[in-house]
Design an enzyme around this catalytic site. Structure first.
Site, short mmCIF file in Angstrom:
data_model
loop_
_atom_site.label_atom_id
_atom_site.label_comp_id
_atom_site.label_asym_id
_atom_site.label_seq_id
_atom_site.Cartn_x
_atom_site.Cartn_y
_atom_site.Cartn_z
CG ASP B 15 8.27 19.94 9.16
OD1 ASP B 15 8.30 19.52 10.33
OD2 ASP B 15 7.30 20.52 8.66
NE ARG B 94 12.02 7.17 11.32
CZ ARG B 94 11.38 7.79 10.34
NH1 ARG B 94 11.81 7.68 9.09
NH2 ARG B 94 10.33 8.52 10.60
CG ASP B 123 10.77 8.41 13.88
OD1 ASP B 123 9.84 8.85 13.18
OD2 ASP B 123 10.89 7.19 14.16
CB SER B 179 1.99 13.48 11.11
OG SER B 179 2.03 14.83 11.40
#
Lengths: 387, 412
Positions: B15, B94, B123, B179
């Protein structure tokens, strides 16, 4: 001349047997009341013992079904847990036991009730607040708070002597160097393969449990709960060792094993978050914590607990579905869940299809949430510089 | 003419490699930034890959120590847990990652930052709220929310084609049908076959913890020392090994927890974006610390302080989950929680076995536990008669209620 009639919560043990005889000595007519709430007990022997010790009447009440349906089930709905660990096994039993004690007292025209709970514990509070809430005129005799009693019986030795003197059969096996309450569940960790089961839940309470391997199923409240205890016990589930804050004010160390209750706690949490709106859940979570504190402190029968139970019950309207889980070596594992009332939308959340969702909306959502943070930075600097 | 410089949070994966090239295509100068927060990664290979794809500069930042000390440790103090099950492994990472990204952007004079977070997830919110809180003028490029991008790259196939066309090395091993997000604290698994909440996770899913069936038959017994609510030392009681740095302690607890299959959950959670999602998490060391901290905290903290702090901890968890680590309210709550931890000090002994953590005992020079006061064998500084008054006063309200409005509840 009798001082009156007292209904004594009688366990069949040394303490309450001595209390029975002592109450008679003090001039009371004693009715004994023993509740079967699932503890391992020879109820016939206890009945005979009470009669031989001079109880005027002996009540043995099987409260197991109502204990599950009217006390354990609402606790499951609430995800009741005290100080993040204790599932309230003793706390929820006391109002159940005391409620029947008060009913008997009223029926028998007794002005007094009595119990063997100690003067330092929570249980005295739980019993007595239930009694006062349901029978405000009652007079309560708590021997372990009466100086004439507790100074006379300073330890087990004094009780044993009194028992021998008054023909109370004394236990032959030595007492364990700790105290126990309620059901004792034998736990062994060896040999059992992982067990998979389904629990079907409706309006937040279990209605069926199925053992996926052998197909066994139960569909009555008592049947379901007993079976979950059996499975949980077999796999060593639900043990905790904690220090907790008593309502009386001091900290105490306790070890608890709650096998079936622990399985239900996890299963209910799962199906609830699957079917309940996020913001309802937040509010209900707060109510559940309050409920747990009320129950721990002995306020099951109170206006505030009644109110919170009503609210929690309302929140459970759509908590319905089936949870699959496995139980192995002391742990409960959720495997999956399904529900006709779930708020889960696979297409909406999927990474593989867009569904009814515009990613650009998230840009606006984030920018609006950031307005406040950006203004704060501009006017007062970064919220936290180093942390 | 360059449109400007963008700092891209680059993972080395398909990605963000495509995003890197696409950003260049769009006319940006791209600086890549890869944070080492404990995920298993070949950082050198990722660096070379970014350079080969035309990144102007490449930053590889080892954030593991600050991740533990400035993000995980406050979460331990808070007993941080979202919706009663999730220990927030991705959520706390994060702000740590984004903070450095913003620092780099400022240093490099970049007006833009970019990331590869999807348009449906939490996220994107967590990254961007951190960026806006710390760099209010920043402009954020989120390709997965740009129609020109997500309509062009509708699935993995489209990305693979683009990668091949632009000389981006593509992974040879087929992607797992789900994922993952991995860091020092946890691995999370979502999407793909896990999107059906009824499906069971495959047995071979987990990478950070062993299956309890396969773990060893004897427990590990640990002693964890706490000061001000954070671990300062861990000792393996059996073999004497000990660790006393934050990163060392946390990594060791991960090792022990992983060895015994500790910390696995399978849940459906409520995202901040509004929909429910199903996720599986394994948080071995964090789970051990959660139990140990709860124990020493209740041992040393006043009951009523604990009640208030418990509520703050739940709020803290929601703020962190939603992406508001860097916000005035979270700063305030962290300050209050930190204050509550002043006396949370002592040693907890516990055993770890077959997926479970068992507290064995605890001691503390600051405990509020009084053995004599609670004992059934001595009276201590306690008059049982006081309890009679206490109960009667608590009963005043209940008796009046019964008298004036009847029993609070007749049938229940």
């Amino acid at each position: 001349m009798s001082k009156g009639t007292v209904v004594l919560a009688y366990s069949g043990g040394l303490d309450t047997s001595c209390i029975l005889v002592w109450l008679k000595e003090e001039g009371y007519d004693v009715i004994t009341y023993l509740a079967n709430i699932g503890q391992e007990e020879d109820f016939d022997a206890a009945k005979k013992k009470a009669e031989s010790l001079g109880a005027k009447k002996v009540f043995i009440e099987d409260l197991r079904a109502e204990f599950v349906e009217e006390f354990i089930w609402p606790s499951v709905q609430a995800n009741a847990i005290y100080e993040d660990r204790y599932l309230l096994g003793t706390s929820v039993a006391r109002p159940c036991i005391a409620r029947r004690q008060v009913q008997i007292a009223r029926q028998q025209g007794a002005q007094f009730v009595s119990h063997g709970a100690t003067g330092k514990g929570n249980d005295q509070v739980r019993f007595e607040l239930t009694c006062y809430a349901m029978y405000p005129e009652v007079k309560i005799i708590a021997p372990w708070r009466i100086p004439e009693f507790y100074n006379r019986f300073r330890g087990r030795k004094d009780l044993m002597e009194y028992a021998e003197k008054h023909g109370i059969p004394v236990p032959v096996t030595p007492k364990a160097p700790w105290s126990m309450d309620c059901c004792e569940v034998a736990m062994r960790l060896d040999g059992w393969p992982r067990l998979t089961g389904s629990i079907c839940i409706h309006t937040g309470v279990p209605v069926k449990v199925i053992n996926v391997k052998d197909g066994q199923s139960k569909d009555t409240p008592l049947g379901i709960f007993s079976y979950l205890n059996e499975i949980g016990g077999r796999h060593g589930v639900g043990r905790i060792d904690i220090v907790e804050n008593r309502f009386i004010g001091m900290k105490s160390r306790g070890i608890y094993e709650t096998p079936g209750g622990t399985i239900l706690y996890h299963a209910h949490l799962d199906i609830e978050t699957f079917t309940m709106d996020r913001e309802v859940r937040r509010i209900k979570q707060g109510l559940g914590i309050k409920f747990s504190e009320m129950v721990y402190n002995g306020f099951w029968y109170s206006p505030e607990c009644d109110f919170v139970r009503h609210c929690i019950d309302k929140s459970q309207e759509n908590v319905e579905g089936k949870v699959q889980l496995s139980v192995f070596k002391g742990q409960v594992y959720i495997l999956g869940r399904e529900s006709p009332r779930s708020l889960y939308n696979e297409e909406l959340v999927s990474m593989d299809v867009q569904g009814d969702y515009d990613p650009c909306d998230a840009s606006g959502f984030i920018k609006i949430n950031a307005v406040r943070l950006r203004e704060h930075h501009r006017l007062q600097g970064e919220a936290s510089s180093n942390r």
